[in-house]
Structure formats: structure tokens, C-alpha cells
Design a protein around this motif. Structure first.
Motif, mmCIF file in Angstrom:
data_model
loop_
_atom_site.group_PDB
_atom_site.id
_atom_site.type_symbol
_atom_site.label_atom_id
_atom_site.label_comp_id
_atom_site.label_asym_id
_atom_site.label_seq_id
_atom_site.Cartn_x
_atom_site.Cartn_y
_atom_site.Cartn_z
ATOM 1 N N ARG A 191 23.150 10.373 20.863
ATOM 2 C CA ARG A 191 24.055 10.343 19.612
ATOM 3 C C ARG A 191 24.999 11.092 19.089
ATOM 4 N NH1 ARG A 191 17.855 8.040 17.129
ATOM 5 N NH2 ARG A 191 18.153 5.439 18.257
ATOM 6 N N ALA A 192 24.332 12.245 19.136
ATOM 7 C CA ALA A 192 24.832 13.341 18.609
ATOM 8 C C ALA A 192 26.768 14.022 19.524
ATOM 9 C CB ALA A 192 24.488 14.942 18.535
ATOM 10 N N GLN A 193 26.619 13.179 20.702
ATOM 11 C CA GLN A 193 27.514 13.350 21.483
ATOM 12 C C GLN A 193 28.453 11.847 21.760
ATOM 13 O OE1 GLN A 193 29.256 16.099 22.249
ATOM 14 N NE2 GLN A 193 27.203 17.356 20.669
ATOM 15 N N ASN A 194 28.172 10.532 20.840
ATOM 16 C CA ASN A 194 28.166 9.607 21.192
ATOM 17 C C ASN A 194 29.012 9.181 22.856
ATOM 18 O OD1 ASN A 194 29.421 7.107 20.334
ATOM 19 N ND2 ASN A 194 31.371 7.569 20.209
ATOM 20 N N LEU A 195 27.427 9.827 23.430
ATOM 21 C CA LEU A 195 27.897 9.382 25.066
ATOM 22 C C LEU A 195 27.544 8.414 25.510
ATOM 23 C CD1 LEU A 195 25.551 12.851 26.486
ATOM 24 C CD2 LEU A 195 28.281 12.377 25.596
ATOM 25 N N GLU A 196 28.280 7.589 26.540
ATOM 26 C CA GLU A 196 27.734 5.922 27.680
ATOM 27 C C GLU A 196 26.572 7.106 28.071
ATOM 28 O OE1 GLU A 196 30.626 4.758 29.471
ATOM 29 O OE2 GLU A 196 32.505 5.093 27.751
ATOM 30 N N PHE A 197 26.072 6.015 28.487
ATOM 31 C CA PHE A 197 24.457 6.015 28.937
ATOM 32 C C PHE A 197 24.063 4.576 29.440
ATOM 33 C CE2 PHE A 197 19.943 8.274 29.661
ATOM 34 C CZ PHE A 197 20.663 9.343 30.397
ATOM 35 N N PRO A 198 23.577 4.997 30.979
ATOM 36 C CA PRO A 198 23.306 3.419 31.512
ATOM 37 C C PRO A 198 21.850 2.801 30.698
ATOM 38 C CG PRO A 198 22.491 5.423 33.087
ATOM 39 C CD PRO A 198 23.490 6.144 31.398
ATOM 40 N N VAL A 199 20.934 3.978 30.301
ATOM 41 C CA VAL A 199 19.193 3.332 29.288
ATOM 42 C C VAL A 199 19.955 3.073 28.309
ATOM 43 C CG1 VAL A 199 17.257 3.556 29.732
ATOM 44 C CG2 VAL A 199 18.717 4.431 31.739
ATOM 45 N N SER A 200 19.827 1.908 28.059
ATOM 46 C CA SER A 200 19.945 1.664 25.655
ATOM 47 C C SER A 200 19.304 2.508 25.536
ATOM 48 C CB SER A 200 19.858 0.413 25.698
ATOM 49 O OG SER A 200 17.952 -0.115 25.782
ATOM 50 N N ILE A 201 19.374 2.741 23.904
ATOM 51 C CA ILE A 201 18.670 3.431 22.646
ATOM 52 C C ILE A 201 17.268 3.106 23.184
ATOM 53 C CG2 ILE A 201 17.619 4.582 20.528
ATOM 54 C CD1 ILE A 201 20.073 6.197 22.467
ATOM 55 N N GLY A 202 17.292 1.419 22.904
ATOM 56 C CA GLY A 202 16.293 0.547 23.212
ATOM 57 C C GLY A 202 15.219 0.612 24.160
ATOM 58 N N ASP A 203 15.697 1.367 25.012
ATOM 59 C CA ASP A 203 15.232 1.520 26.878
ATOM 60 C C ASP A 203 14.152 2.684 26.821
ATOM 61 O OD1 ASP A 203 15.161 -1.433 27.344
ATOM 62 O OD2 ASP A 203 17.296 -1.157 29.006
ATOM 63 N N MET A 204 14.472 3.253 26.286
ATOM 64 C CA MET A 204 14.381 4.569 25.875
ATOM 65 C C MET A 204 13.311 4.521 24.974
ATOM 66 S SD MET A 204 16.848 7.873 25.789
ATOM 67 C CE MET A 204 18.702 6.670 26.491
ATOM 68 N N PHE A 205 13.176 3.842 23.625
ATOM 69 C CA PHE A 205 12.086 3.565 23.172
ATOM 70 C C PHE A 205 11.115 2.803 23.297
ATOM 71 C CE2 PHE A 205 10.492 1.827 19.096
ATOM 72 C CZ PHE A 205 10.360 3.307 18.517
ATOM 73 N N LEU A 206 11.216 2.261 24.163
ATOM 74 C CA LEU A 206 10.328 1.217 24.141
ATOM 75 C C LEU A 206 9.437 2.063 25.612
ATOM 76 C CD1 LEU A 206 8.690 -1.103 24.939
ATOM 77 C CD2 LEU A 206 10.546 -1.789 26.521
ATOM 78 N N LYS A 207 9.921 3.018 26.267
ATOM 79 C CA LYS A 207 8.993 4.060 27.649
ATOM 80 C C LYS A 207 8.253 4.581 26.378
ATOM 81 C CE LYS A 207 12.183 4.493 31.826
ATOM 82 N NZ LYS A 207 13.658 4.160 31.622
ATOM 83 N N GLU A 208 9.161 5.123 25.192
ATOM 84 C CA GLU A 208 8.233 6.289 24.346
ATOM 85 C C GLU A 208 7.557 6.024 23.790
ATOM 86 O OE1 GLU A 208 9.493 9.312 20.184
ATOM 87 O OE2 GLU A 208 10.959 7.296 21.069
ATOM 88 N N VAL A 209 6.995 4.423 23.140
ATOM 89 C CA VAL A 209 5.936 4.055 22.813
ATOM 90 C C VAL A 209 5.067 3.420 23.893
ATOM 91 C CG1 VAL A 209 5.890 1.823 21.482
ATOM 92 C CG2 VAL A 209 7.334 2.751 20.614
ATOM 93 N N ARG A 210 5.363 3.305 24.942
ATOM 94 C CA ARG A 210 4.470 3.218 25.509
ATOM 95 C C ARG A 210 3.847 4.224 26.159
ATOM 96 N NH1 ARG A 210 7.784 -0.822 29.875
ATOM 97 N NH2 ARG A 210 7.825 -2.865 28.794
ATOM 98 N N SER A 211 4.428 5.132 26.460
ATOM 99 C CA SER A 211 3.994 6.664 26.786
ATOM 100 C C SER A 211 3.310 6.450 25.493
ATOM 101 C CB SER A 211 4.629 7.584 26.849
ATOM 102 O OG SER A 211 4.467 8.883 26.969
ATOM 103 N N ARG A 212 3.665 6.607 24.244
ATOM 104 C CA ARG A 212 2.809 7.069 23.466
ATOM 105 C C ARG A 212 1.256 6.564 23.042
ATOM 106 N NH1 ARG A 212 6.019 6.782 17.990
ATOM 107 N NH2 ARG A 212 6.999 9.056 18.907
ATOM 108 N N GLY A 213 1.583 4.369 23.612
ATOM 109 C CA GLY A 213 0.139 3.895 23.498
ATOM 110 C C GLY A 213 -0.555 5.098 24.842
#
Length: 137
Positions: free
Chosen positions: A110-132
């Protein structure tokens, strides 16, 4: 590079002082590996092979001299390294470190406005799964 060993190629560029080439070779390959790892179980044999290649590339990048790198190079390498760490943490069940790695990756992108192959939403989903898994309700 075809089927060549990207980790070795990146390390050779780093040793030769060709830092732009090292980043230019490593980042697209890591992005490809991240995309591939979205479609397979990282703990499966194919996923383990992808993770091993990912680790070799990130290990080679760890020898880059940060003071001689540009800000865009640093941000691309850090985003890739933190996401690689997230993948490893999730695959190995280290959910307590997965959470900050996901946040770090998102913040850099977000800070560097980078193109990345994994969406922020998919990262958030991994984080939520991990947190669970780490803090069950």
C-alpha cells in the motif's frame, strides 16, 4: 532463464554487484511462485518444491547491500520477503508470526503502491485463517 536455478542466478548477480539485475530477475520469479502457491497446498510435495525455490531466491536477495539499493528495489524485495515469510509461517503452522508478516506485506504494498500477484483480500484471508488457528474462539 527457463528451468535454470533462479536462486543461483540471483546470487551471481548480487556477487557481481548487478543489484538491479538481481532484483529484476528475482521479483518476477517470486511473483510467479506466489501465484503458483495460491493454487496448490504449500505443504504438498509440489508446494514444498515451490517453497524451496522461493527460499533460495529470498536467501540470495538477503546478501543485497541495502545502502546501494533504490527505494523501489528495497520495497519490492521487502514485500516479497515478507510474503515469502507468510507462506512459510502458514505452511509450518507458525501462526503467531504469520499475522505480522501479512500486515507488513500489506503495508509495504500500500505505501509504495506496488503491483503484487496476491491481492490484499487474499492476504487478509490468510491472516484471518491464521488468526483463527492461532487464537480459536
Amino acid at each position: 532463464l527457463g528451468d535454470a536455478d533462479y536462486g543461483t542466478a540471483v546470487f551471481a548477480f548480487v556477487c557481481a554487484g548487478e543489484y538491479t539485475h538481481a532484483v529484476g530477475t528475482a521479483v518476477p520469479r517470486l511473483h510467479g511462485l506466489f501465484s503458483d502457491l495460491e493454487t496448490v497446498d504449500p505443504a504438498s510435495p509440489p508446494g514444498m518444491a515451490l517453497r524451496e525455490e522461493m527460499r533460495r531466491i529470498v536467501d540470495a536477495l538477503s546478501f543485497m547491500p541495502v545502502p546501494q539499493m533504490t527505494v523501489p528495489e528495497i520495497s519490492k524485495v521487502l514485500a516479497c520477503a515478507s510474503h515469502a515469510g507468510l507462506i512459510e509461517a502458514c505452511a509450518r503452522g507458525y501462526h503467531d508470526i504469520g499475522l505480522p508478516l501479512a500486515q507488513t506485506t500489506r503495508n509495504i504494498i500500500r505505501a509504495q503502491n506496488l503491483e503484487f500477484p496476491v491481492s490484499i483480500g487474499d492476504m487478509f484471508l490468510k491472516e484471518v485463517r491464521s488468526r483463527g488457528r492461532f487464537r480459536p474462539a
